[in-house]
Design a protein around this motif. Structure first.
Motif, PDB file in Angstrom:
ATOM      1  N   ARG A   1      -4.006  -9.081  -2.067  1.00 43.50           N
ATOM      2  CA  ARG A   1      -3.902  -7.630  -1.925  1.00 43.50           C
ATOM      3  C   ARG A   1      -3.246  -7.296  -0.590  1.00 43.50           C
ATOM      4  O   ARG A   1      -3.213  -8.120   0.332  1.00 43.50           O
ATOM      5  N   VAL A   2      -2.728  -6.073  -0.480  1.00 46.30           N
ATOM      6  CA  VAL A   2      -2.052  -5.666   0.752  1.00 46.30           C
ATOM      7  C   VAL A   2      -3.082  -5.307   1.830  1.00 46.30           C
ATOM      8  O   VAL A   2      -4.207  -4.913   1.532  1.00 46.30           O
TER       9      VAL A   2
ATOM     10  N   SER B   1      -6.742  -1.077  -0.490  1.00 48.31           N
ATOM     11  CA  SER B   1      -5.589  -1.899  -0.857  1.00 48.31           C
ATOM     12  C   SER B   1      -5.026  -1.471  -2.205  1.00 48.31           C
ATOM     13  O   SER B   1      -3.808  -1.321  -2.376  1.00 48.31           O
TER      14      SER B   1
ATOM     15  N   GLN C   1      -1.295  -0.131  -2.983  1.00 43.34           N
ATOM     16  CA  GLN C   1      -0.463  -0.875  -3.928  1.00 43.34           C
ATOM     17  C   GLN C   1       0.120   0.059  -4.986  1.00 43.34           C
ATOM     18  O   GLN C   1       1.312  -0.015  -5.322  1.00 43.34           O
TER      19      GLN C   1
ATOM     20  N   LEU D   1       5.758  -5.653  -5.758  1.00 42.52           N
ATOM     21  CA  LEU D   1       4.792  -6.422  -4.976  1.00 42.52           C
ATOM     22  C   LEU D   1       4.578  -7.776  -5.633  1.00 42.52           C
ATOM     23  O   LEU D   1       4.257  -7.853  -6.827  1.00 42.52           O
TER      24      LEU D   1
END
Length: 372
Positions: free
Chosen positions: A178-179, A189, A193, A203
């Motif tokens: 995850r970001v 996150s 996203q 992504l």
């Protein structure tokens, strides 16, 4: 005899040291020595409005050029300190020039963590830390070009947001699932996203980068799943490394940064250190740590200046960070590591909400999106 303060480094924190010394009526001489050709400037806009072309370099300056037109302020840009002689209270620049000090402030910052991968030397691969880095990236930004960003932290996602709005085809490659995984909850996150995907960003999570390839210049990013990702340019944002080599060589205590006390004083009482390069105690958090944060850099600079001026000032601040992506302002107060509960306030669908992080029932951090 006139007292001299030498500042090694000319970034955001260094500019604050100069400003605070002047504000506190420091009557001595200030020598500011920096490797970049620019006066102290604000770094946060680099990956936001400056990259987008909405600000000039001069508008990034921490103080206008005229602020340094003072006979007691000497500015040396385009050079750096290579040696500290603690016994003689002097420093030597890369040009061989010697500067003596009564107090020395190390505002050395950090440098981008590099990826030693095959093809990393190809033209078109960039890191973002300073003005010159952004100018190089800007020279390659054109609508329709393919940008691959390695790393989904603040810098990577801010660059992704700007580039997507400028019409580039943007792909973000991130090893984690995850970001912003190091700093925010899964809920936050997921929200970011969805925002990036909605703006056309691709992504690739849980995906590593094995290298880069091309004939003379970048053409592909090689992923650990075997995919060859076409790319015209790459921006790598995988954190920074604190610049501690100068302190190490001088025999100062270091530990994931230059060790300072709550007065921002190093193991040498005549030497202070501030900003991203420091490993410092924080009584609010009850531990020592290193922070990559403008707020931390500025407050440490103020603390160091106060103590140089003879005050008894202690650094004790709650960490604060922010990130601008698209029309979303994320503000983070505190450190959420070790939380055991997340409480949501507001609805992410409204694009204005907050995540409250608790540990053992106590609030330890807040992430707020478009929410004061």
């Amino acid at each position: 005899m006139t007292e001299t303060v030498v500042i090694a480094g000319a970034g955001h924190a260094a500019g604050q040291v100069v400003a605070s010394l002047r504000q506190k009526k420091f009557a001595g001489r200030i020598v500011l020595i920096g490797e970049e050709p620019w006066l102290p400037y604000q770094r946060p806009p680099l990956s936001k409005k400056f990259l987008a072309g909405e600000l000039s370099a001069e508008r990034l300056y921490f103080k206008p050029e005229s602020f340094y037109d003072d006979p007691d302020i000497e500015v040396r840009l385009g050079t750096r300190i290579t040696e500290i002689d603690r016994d003689n209270c002097s420093v030597t620049s890369v040009d061989g020039e010697v500067f003596t000090y009564n107090k020395l402030v190390l505002a050395l910052g950090g440098r981008p963590r590099t990826l030693p991968l095959p093809g990393a030397e190809l033209a078109g691969i960039h890191y973002l830390r300073g003005i010159d880095d952004v100018l190089k990236i800007q020279s390659e930004i054109q609508e329709g070009r393919r940008l691959v960003i390695v790393g989904a932290g603040y810098i990577g996602l801010e660059v992704a947001a700007v580039a997507a709005q400028l019409g580039l085809e943007v792909t973000v490659v991130e090893m984690e699932d995850r970001v912003m995984s190091r700093v925010v909850s899964p809920q936050l996150s997921e929200f970011y996203q969805q925002e990036h995907v909605a703006h056309g960003v691709t992504l690739k999570l849980s995906t590593g980068t094995n290298g880069f390839s091309g004939t003379g210049k970048l053409e592909y990013v090689l992923l650990d799943n075997g995919e060859k990702l076409p790319a015209d340019l790459v921006v790598i944002g995988v954190g920074i490394v604190p610049n501690i080599e100068l302190a190490d060589a001088a025999g100062l205590a270091t530990e994931n940064g230059i060790v300072v006390d709550d007065h921002c004083r190093t193991s040498d009482p005549n030497i202070f250190a501030v900003g991203d390069c420091t490993f410092h105690p924080n009584d609010v958090l009850g531990k020592s740590l290193r922070l990559e944060s403008v707020h931390n850099a500025l407050e440490q600079a103020k603390t160091a200046a106060s103590n140089i001026c003879g005050e008894n000032s202690c650094y004790a601040q709650v960490p604060w960070f922010w990130s601008d992506q698209y029309d979303l302002k994320l503000q983070i107060v505190g450190l959420s590591q070790g939380y055991d509960e997340v409480v949501m306030r507001g609805d992410p669908l409204t694009r204005s909400f907050a995540c409250l992080y608790l540990r053992d029932g106590q609030l330890i951090a807040v992430d707020a999106v478009n929410s004061p």
